[in-house]
Design an enzyme around this catalytic site. Sequence first.
Site: not given
Length: 1138
Positions: A846-847, A849-851, A979
Amino acid sequence: MVWRVPPFLLPILFLASHVGAAVDLTLLANLRLTDPQRFFLTCVSGEAGAGRGSDAWGPPLLLEKDDRIVRTPPGPPLRLARNGSHQVTLRGFSKPSDLVGVFSCVGGAGARRTRVIYVHNSPGAHLLPDKVTHTVNKGDTAVLSARVHKEKQTDVIWKSNGSYFYTLDWHEAQDGRFLLQLPNVQPPSSGIYSATYLEASPLGSAFFRLIVRGCGAGRWGPGCTKECPGCLHGGVCHDHDGECVCPPGFTGTRCEQACREGRFGQSCQEQCPGISGCRGLTFCLPDPYGCSCGSGWRGSQCQEACAPGHFGADCRLQCQCQNGGTCDRFSGCVCPSGWHGVHCEKSDRIPQILNMASELEFNLETMPRINCAAAGNPFPVRGSIELRKPDGTVLLSTKAIVEPEKTTAEFEVPRLVLADSGFWECRVSTSGGQDSRRFKVNVKVPPVPLAAPRLLTKQSRQLVVSPLVSFSGDGPISTVRLHYRPQDSTMDWSTIVVDPSENVTLMNLRPKTGYSVRVQLSRPGEGGEGAWGPPTLMTTDCPEPLLQPWLEGWHVEGTDRLRVSWSLPLVPGPLVGDGFLLRLWDGTRGQERRENVSSPQARTALLTGLTPGTHYQLDVQLYHCTLLGPASPPAHVLLPPSGPPAPRHLHAQALSDSEIQLTWKHPEALPGPISKYVVEVQVAGGAGDPLWIDVDRPEETSTIIRGLNASTRYLFRMRASIQGLGDWSNTVEESTLGNGLQAEGPVQESRAAEEGLDQQLILAVVGSVSATCLTILAALLTLVCIRRSCLHRRRTFTYQSGSGEETILQFSSGTLTLTRRPKLQPEPLSYPVLEWEDITFEDLIGEGNFGQVIRAMIKKDGLKMNAAIKMLKEYASENDHRDFAGELEVLCKLGHHPNIINLLGACKNRGYLYIAIEYAPYGNLLDFLRKSRVLETDPAFAREHGTASTLSSRQLLRFASDAANGMQYLSEKQFIHRDLAARNVLVGENLASKIADFGLSRGEEVYVKKTMGRLPVRWMAIESLNYSVYTTKSDVWSFGVLLWEIVSLGGTPYCGMTCAELYEKLPQGYRMEQPRNCDDEVYELMRQCWRDRPYERPPFAQIALQLGRMLEARKAYVNMSLFENFTYAGIDATAEEA
């Protein structure tokens, strides 16, 4: 005094204990053990396959205490132990009060599901029952007698099924007994009755069990029109099927045969435990029998031997032996030679049926032979033995075998139909009298597959098939016969016979060929083969490509273009392959690119659109259909970096004899911010190397080049840099002033003036060069300082901790040091160290915006294991580094638990942090639930099997139970998740759910959010929405939403409502409706989680306990059947972003 209950006050509550025919099920209570800690109950089933679960065609035995009527103080949970396939034992009693009450054992399957009930009285109670179990016929009068054990001068209360029934004055006792008389009892009068002194403890009550048969004495059947067979030795006629429920120690159709001492069960197959035999044991059998001592024993503890002349269960039977017979307290009369019968009243001259089985089983449409043997004086002959079917048809024997001690008649039975099921009778008649034996015939329907066999895997020359599918008819399945042959072929079928528990591998097949496959199922016995099931078409795969290519070479044709060439070994015959697959692996980004070359004759390919400056691993494979051959040895290719386009409209203007000003416009279509410009300066026509000058202020569009020679023509060009140098601009020319060159016109000057000018020019050049050197030296020192600062920043991250203190995290070998600025002492947190060389990166999972998360193979403690590696991208912000380091802190502090995603280790490389956590092969729970919506993915399968999901009710409940256990662990560690949702729960090995994504977790009791950011509104509690306050009780609210997601198979909460509507309606009491497939008990648990006041919501420990009990109850709390008008809960992907 005897109190007669009016008919209109008869109780209507009763315990259902039997559905269908009698099941061989016995519940034993060991009354010899007076110590509660040694006391135990054992449930034994004589049914075939009992207690082995669904794999043995029936659910397991269930032995439990029923606290619905007789409630005792709570204690530690009882322990259930299974001994083999047909026995279960209940232990773990800690005090005498734990024994008092109602216990039940449930066994059998389907319509034969049976509950056996045992009632235990306290030996020290104020009142004791003269007899615990009372079995009466419909319309009879039942009398319950409670004997005074410890007298109290208070009234006695009678209860029925836990509800008040009647009160007796204490003066009304007769002979130290209180009597309750129930006239004209009906089946609803059945149940648990109790007699208790007023204001006395319920544990001092006398408990009774009343069983009312559904028919009058000697009758059975739906309308009570059929006559019972005349059960012997205390057996009770079942009011549903007319069978005799025999007391312990007796067997046979009419309970006419006695078991050996210490034996019990419908076939005398069970043995009483211990050297004391059945002494001290209470036996409970299916209704309408109830409970009693074993044969030969009596008393409240079943430890008193029968008095002379008495025998049987509870010693209720009298021998009354005749003709010299002797009484045995276990079996009754033992007759001398020449006599037989219950009381030795029959002479051996009377004919007798010998060794007739009590039950026979045949398959439908077979023509079996049934033998019936008889002896007597005169000797029975062929015509004196006959066979009667259930409909009264008489069959005469076709052959008789006469032996010295008996005559055996053989009957050829016509083709059997289902109506032939029932009780048959063999009857012998001679001049000495007659005898008959009834036996039960079960006609079974051979199984027929309802669906075609399933293809599991395929190769070019073999197919792996699952042959056992759903079927109609009767089991068990003894053999599976599989037919297969090529499609549209007239050749004979090939046959394989396998065990039903095995998959079938069809070998030596032709590649890329369709085969017709069908299955025939068989059950035990002659004629047990069912009809062939529907055929299905299965196709073998293409032949696997075996050739391994090798890379001949490659060359770079641009910053994003790569030309690759390869070769294949030479082999005779045609090439097996459809094309080539080129794979490029970018290890830095964890990404793989695949390029398909569709021609098998191709030996070169141009790869475009690559990332400049990237190190790729390259290989090539031959493919055929969907099969890949061996890959070539890998090659490593480094593409040159690419820069931005060239600056536009470069212009040069001389300012003096040593300065020229350059102006330009920024390049267009920039891929990122410019870090600097590079200016190239060269004397026109000169042979030396050009001079490069950096312009470190990229926002400028002009610069002045100083320290030039006077009256000299120079060439200028420039380019920009963004992580790499870009293209050069056009070249411009310009000359410095001097030697008559002026900005506004020529000027005439003398020779002396020229010499002075030369000296000034030399001084100017020397000064300019010195200033330039000093500037370059200062710039180098500045760059060194900046680089050290960047490296330090990469190794040190700052984030806001849960306590509100700013925390510096520094990573060294194996420790995470947290330095809180208000404190002087660092607080190190240890974590498992992973070496960079022990990590092998594989696929991108998975990907963001920042990791990104990459699946990897790691080596830890000498063992290789799968892991998920979390890392930040190069341009991640300080806030991202803060949250990432905070997540590592949470994982370190949490420790290990089977229902959270656990930390495997961490590694730092080149100043960057990498976190290795458990790998969950099935992804997140939300996607897993939605993929199970089989009515959307495979409607034919769903309708064929009548199910809406590939997941069972038990598995869905297991997901919720695992998540509750994980959240209980987090709450006990005083962590708030903030969350909790199905998207943040991962599905690991064995489909265990694990709480994940601790990026927002806080290790504190109350957290108040003070920053802005996207919020999971649909999962948030009211107090979190209104006041940004988060506690463990807020997580409980979110768990209720998670439970709703599980039941709805991944539906969107509050689908169709906006966030603004939620803010308005939730405080007004609005909650999500109960899903149609959801049990009331599960929905009530959701509602408890969604209570307005946080302190009224249940803790996670209670939630986990409730869900655990639901799992143990084995009830379908979530209905996955395709009921009428079934629809899935809605999904709104856009709404889930808020």
